[in-house]
Design an enzyme around this catalytic site. Structure first.
Site, short mmCIF file in Angstrom:
data_model
loop_
_atom_site.label_atom_id
_atom_site.label_comp_id
_atom_site.label_asym_id
_atom_site.label_seq_id
_atom_site.Cartn_x
_atom_site.Cartn_y
_atom_site.Cartn_z
N ASP A 289 0.87 -1.18 0.00
CA ASP A 289 0.00 0.00 0.00
C ASP A 289 0.91 1.23 0.00
OD1 ASP A 289 -2.14 1.70 -0.02
OD2 ASP A 289 -3.20 0.74 1.63
C1 NOJ Z 1 -4.02 3.85 0.14
C2 NOJ Z 1 -5.22 2.98 0.33
O1 NOJ Z 1 -5.15 2.31 1.56
C3 NOJ Z 1 -5.41 1.95 -0.77
O2 NOJ Z 1 -6.65 1.34 -0.59
C4 NOJ Z 1 -5.31 2.59 -2.11
O3 NOJ Z 1 -5.54 1.65 -3.12
C5 NOJ Z 1 -3.94 3.21 -2.24
N1 NOJ Z 1 -3.77 4.23 -1.21
C6 NOJ Z 1 -3.71 3.84 -3.61
O4 NOJ Z 1 -4.46 4.97 -3.75
#
Ligand code: NOJ
Length: 743
Positions: A289
């Protein structure tokens, strides 16, 4: 390399790579091509394929961190993927840099958060899950994929498979609620919707199972907070949706921000290697993430980015989102023999294989171009969005005021009534707000402009001078008040945890004032999470949860309140009576001192002194404009052997005067097991359309897998003994049966 010879090299590489690429290369053929390509790659280029960066105008969805020159990184072969690039033109521009200005011209993979729609926005995921309509959900994912692909996106970071039982956590809006069985069905459907049957089809995109793992259980509902639970609880309650998505063939998995058993997921070898790869058999690639490699420093398990990168490499995490720890320290780690080149090869291989599967080497511009002109906002897809939105809406209270007769003059009041932006919820894909039809417009079309008076009344958190007086005046001249209340988009999704799940006071003041004039009030609850609606229930004649309903919010609402569509949404997350009951969910464990009866006041039992254990609205609950009666629950196979299925049937009758849909639900309890088991668990459901007066027999098969759990012997298995089951309208269903599984 001089430009001309470089172009020649890239062209030759393409000729050699693409002439033989056909739509249905076998994995063997694909890996052969990958291996041929990797022979030409330097160590740094291989590590580059493992790095994901943002583009210049990318959607920023996390802390900005260190500035990295994306274009330069692409040129140097230090970037394999970009996320959040909003325009097809920008996708093409970056792709051309990769193709023409990097040494090997390896195409980029573009990812985006297409969470509940791309251009056309469907209701937030918790809302769609309330439809319990798996086919409709798959269709929304398929449309989202098609629109996204036409905008240059080949990879979505969805489905979110995180089970959550805590409405304080804002991200419950992105999931499918509290139940592992329903969550698994939805996760599977979404993967099928996004990926279709063939990844080389230019209308399908990669799915990404997230957030692995257990991200939905942060302590105290605070986003990014520690998760601490037993492996048993994790396997029984949290794992099923992830597993279902992986079994459905999800191409990628995203690590979660949280720690699990004291080890941040991004560096957690047990999660990523032992469980995900070895046990669940996941063969795609794993992405971190946003910044979660480097965040292992903040977690306090790595002293610096280099140590963090090593932890993630060691966990076989293929791609690093946003922070630059892989490209900064990867080579050094290999040269120091802290990470083997074999590991880098292993990780790079899967990323490249995916690019081949998508056909990116065949035609790097196959996603995007000007396809979006014909692919987005297709009228038939807008109809799907309308259908999804009305199927999502859950009627929680109704004293008969709904459906409206059609002859009433309507006062439409509240901060969400004419607000396009507030219909999109958290994660908006590539929304264009002007394409959204508001509640006001939907009602005007259905009932006629002259029959509606609209007053905003207040903002979500702020009074408007004279707003209440204007609203009261409008209500006085009307026959019925439709009052939109609830929480804005900014209270849904990531980094949106709350310690109160009540409607903001300023909106309640408006409701109180309107109630004082004695006109019937229908509350339309705009929310991405369960709320404590005790106050609203006291003042309203009907309560309809609309969620953040998306592009077609207006027509969908008009369909429901007019009765053109009979509401059939059922809650997929418990609505508590009070926040103090949280986490509250229907499939709780029994405990050694279960309550003797719901109203028992006996001391020394598992209960609160002043508050009931029961929620306001249980999982599975939702009203209709008709009624349904259940009868004749039959366990057709009351005794089975281990490994055999149990067959059950139940009759359901539409006992009212309108046609409608009912979600017939089946719950199971393992009476005595080697570990404690929930009071009941959903193990079957069917959404049936019934004409007024019609009766149908619904059959269920309870498979050995449905009866299995993580036993005391640390295996997912069935145990002999008796099981109780219940069939009916919601998780409080009372029609009961029993069967025995013999040893
Ligand atoms: C953080 C989020 O937790 C995740 O769900 C998301 O896909 C990513 N950022 C990318 O934007």
């Amino acid at each position: 390399m001089k430009t001309i010879s470089k172009l020649l090299f890239v062209t030759m590489l393409y000729v050699s790579l693409t002439t033989t690429v056909v739509a249905h290369d076998t994995d063997k053929q694909i890996y052969k091509k990958v291996d041929d390509l990797m022979k030409k790659m330097t160590l740094q280029e291989k590590i580059g394929q493992l790095q994901q960066l943002t583009g210049r105008n990318s959607e920023i969805t996390g802390p900005s961190g260190e500035k990295i020159n994306t274009e330069e990184s692409i040129r140097r072969g230090l970037c394999g993927s970009l996320l959040g690039v909003k325009k097809a033109e920008d996708v093409a521009r970056y792709q051309n840099i990769a193709l023409n200005e990097s040494r090997l011209g390896i195409p980029l993979l573009f990812g985006y958060d297409i969470i509940h729609g791309c251009r056309i926005i469907f209701p937030e995921n918790l809302g769609i899950s309330s439809s319990w309509d798996i086919t409709a959900i798959e269709k929304t994912a398929q449309i989202a994929a098609r629109e996204a692909a036409s905008m240059g996106i080949a990879w979505t970071f969805s489905p979110m498979c995180d089970i959550s039982t805590d409405p304080r956590w804002g991200r419950v809006s992105e999931g499918s609620g509290e139940d592992p069985y329903l969550g698994a069905k939805i996760a599977e459907a979404m993967v099928h919707g996004y990926q279709g049957k063939d990844l080389s089809d230019p209308n399908t995109i990669l799915a990404c199972v997230k957030h692995f793992a257990a991200y939905g259980a942060p302590q105290a509902g605070r986003d990014y907070h520690t998760v601490d639970m037993s492996r048993r609880m994790f396997r029984d309650r949290y794992l099923p949706p992830y597993r279902a998505a992986i079994n459905a063939g999800a191409a990628t998995v995203m690590t979660s921000f949280n720690d699990f058993e004291g080890v941040p997921a991004t560096g957690n070898k047990w999660l990523m290697r032992d469980l995900l790869r070895d046990e669940l058999g996941f063969t795609g690639f794993i992405v971190t993430d946003w910044g979660s490699t480097d965040e292992m420093c903040a977690h306090g398990v790595a002293a610096n980015g280099k140590e963090a990168a090593k932890l993630a490499f060691d966990a076989y995490v293929n791609m690093n989102m946003v922070d630059a720890d892989y490209i900064k320290y990867g080579e050094e780690l290999v040269h120091e023999k802290q990470v083997s080149e074999k590991t880098i090869d292993l990780l790079c291989r899967e990323v490249l294989a995916m690019k081949f599967r998508l056909g990116l080497f065949d035609n790097p511009h196959r996603y995007g171009g000007d396809r979006y002109k014909s692919e987005t906002y297709r009228p038939e897809n807008l109809e799907v969005a309308r259908e999804a939105a009305r199927k999502s809406m859950v009627l929680l209270e109704n004293n008969g005021i709904l459906p409206l007769k059609g002859s009433e003059h309507i006062a439409l009041i509240g901060p969400y009534a004419a607000n396009r932006k507030e219909m999109s919820g958290a994660w908006r894909g590539l929304v264009e707000h002007h394409r959204t039809t508001t509640f006001l417009e939907g009602l005007q079309t259905r009932f006629g402009k002259d029959n509606i008076t609209y007053v905003e009344g207040c903002k979500p958190f702020k009074a408007i001078e004279g707003g209440i007086a204007e609203a009261v005046a409008a209500a006085k001249k009307s026959d019925v008040v439709l009052l939109t209340m609830g929480l804005p988009n900014s209270c849904s999704g990531e980094a949106a945890s709350l310690t109160s799940i009540e409607v903001p006071q300023v909106q309640r003041d408006l409701l109180t004032a309107l109630d004082s004039i004695g006109k019937p009030i229908v509350v339309l609850l705009v929310t991405g999470r369960p709320m404590d609606v005790g106050f609203e229930v006291k003042h309203a004649d009907a309560l309809l949860v609309t969620w953040h309903a998306g592009t077609m919010a207006g027509p969908a609402l008009a369909d429901v309140v007019s009765g053109d569509f009979n509401p059939a949404g059922r809650l997929t997350m418990t609505f508590p009576l009070e926040l103090g009951q949280v986490p509250i969910h229907y499939n709780m464990k029994r405990t050694g001192r279960p309550m003797l009866s719901p109203d028992s006041k006996a001391k020394y039992f598992s209960r609160y002194i002043f508050t009931p254990n029961e929620p306001r609205y249980p999982f599975g609950y939702g009203l209709s404009y008709t009624t349904f009666d259940y009868s004749d629950l039959k366990v057709l196979t009351p005794e089975v052997a281990m490994g055999e299925s149990v067959h059950v049937s139940v009759k359901v009758r539409n006992s009212g005067k309108r046609d409608g849909a009912e979600v017939v639900q089946l719950y199971l309890r393992d009476d005595i097991a080697s570990t404690t088991r929930p009071v009941r668990e959903l193990k079957g459901f069917e959404r049936v359309e019934l004409r007024a007066g019609e009766e149908r027999t619904v059959e269920f098969e309870i498979t050995p897998e449905d009866m299995s759990f993580w036993t005391i012997n640390e295996e997912f298995a069935q145990e002999p003994g008796t099981f109780h089951l219940w069939a009916g309208h919601d998780s409080n269903a009372t029609l009961e049966g029993v069967f025995t599984v013999k040893r």
